[in-house]
Design an enzyme around this catalytic site. Structure first.
Site, PDB file in Angstrom:
ATOM      1  N   ASP A 138      73.780  95.963  59.739  1.00 33.89           N
ATOM      2  CA  ASP A 138      73.726  97.291  60.342  1.00 33.89           C
ATOM      3  C   ASP A 138      74.591  98.269  59.538  1.00 33.89           C
ATOM      4  O   ASP A 138      74.244  99.434  59.381  1.00 33.89           O
ATOM      5  CB  ASP A 138      74.222  97.246  61.801  1.00 33.89           C
ATOM      6  CG  ASP A 138      73.463  96.230  62.626  1.00 33.89           C
ATOM      7  OD1 ASP A 138      72.495  96.621  63.281  1.00 33.89           O
ATOM      8  OD2 ASP A 138      73.847  95.053  62.596  1.00 33.89           O
ATOM      9  N   GLU A 172      68.660 106.497  60.547  1.00 34.14           N
ATOM     10  CA  GLU A 172      67.426 105.730  60.439  1.00 34.14           C
ATOM     11  C   GLU A 172      66.544 106.066  61.635  1.00 34.14           C
ATOM     12  O   GLU A 172      66.972 106.001  62.785  1.00 34.14           O
ATOM     13  CB  GLU A 172      67.744 104.235  60.410  1.00 34.14           C
ATOM     14  CG  GLU A 172      66.540 103.377  60.113  1.00 34.14           C
ATOM     15  CD  GLU A 172      66.878 101.916  59.908  1.00 34.14           C
ATOM     16  OE1 GLU A 172      66.451 101.104  60.740  1.00 34.14           O
ATOM     17  OE2 GLU A 172      67.570 101.611  58.916  1.00 34.14           O
ATOM     18  N   ASP A 212      72.922 103.719  61.456  1.00 36.06           N
ATOM     19  CA  ASP A 212      71.850 102.792  61.829  1.00 36.06           C
ATOM     20  C   ASP A 212      72.043 102.552  63.316  1.00 36.06           C
ATOM     21  O   ASP A 212      72.926 101.790  63.722  1.00 36.06           O
ATOM     22  CB  ASP A 212      71.958 101.487  61.047  1.00 36.06           C
ATOM     23  CG  ASP A 212      70.885 100.480  61.445  1.00 36.06           C
ATOM     24  OD1 ASP A 212      69.788 100.906  61.857  1.00 36.06           O
ATOM     25  OD2 ASP A 212      71.146  99.266  61.348  1.00 36.06           O
TER      26      ASP A 212
END
Length: 182
Positions: free
Chosen positions: A141, A68, A8
């Site tokens: 996260d 992501e 992420d």
């Protein structure tokens, strides 16, 4: 067996999650964050992201990166910073020979929690149940990154329809051996 690194990306906190994927079984190998929010130099932050991703790759030997993807952000500066962080993480993975897979946040949430609009808390709870993890880092996260890895695990197991496979004519053209002639 496949080891998948989930990222992420972020320039204040970068989440990472690493899973071992074998058939339908998945096991969490590592989950955490790189906390660089106090680092003032933006280029040093990028180096730190690159170094951490390279270190995770060297330590766990993943074969794939699931990251992501960027989504629309109202603030162009935030989008630029996020894109840089994502690019640096991808660069480290490409340099190590990993396959790269990007997923939109909505697709990750749908794959993990069954709802593309799931909250971060719902995703974290589903990961905890699926992977039998009792404790996560304080920042979401980390769970977002782990969710990216788990999403890729699920996507790999789903068959993909061939292009143009949305009609009987396409099916017949793609599968002539399965058509009985009269």
């Amino acid at each position: 067996m496949a080891v998948i690194l989930g990222i992420d990306p972020g320039t204040n906190f970068m989440g990472y999650g690493i899973i071992d994927s074998e058939g339908s079984k998945i096991e969490c190998l590592a989950v955490g964050i790189l906390d660089i929010h106090n680092v003032k130099d933006p280029y040093l932050k990028l180096k730190m992201i690159y170094d951490r991703v390279a270190s995770l790759i060297n330590g766990y030997h993943p074969t794939e990166l699931s990251i992501e993807a960027q989504f629309y952000e109202k603030n162009a500066q935030s989008m630029l910073k996020l894109g840089r962080a994502q690019g640096v993480a991808i660069s480290a993975a490409v340099n190590a020979g990993l396959q790269i897979h990007e997923y939109e946040p909505r697709k990750i949430k749908l794959a993990v929690a069954g709802n593309g609009s799931a909250t971060k808390e719902q995703v974290a709870r589903m990961l905890a149940m699926t992977l039998k993890i009792n404790e996560f880092p304080d920042k979401y996260d980390a769970t977002d990154a782990l969710a990216a890895a788990v999403c890729h695990h699920y996507q790999k197991r789903m068959p993909v329809a061939p292009k143009g496979g949305n009609s009987w004519a396409a099916f017949i053209a793609n599968n002539p051996d399965r058509v009985k002639k009269q």
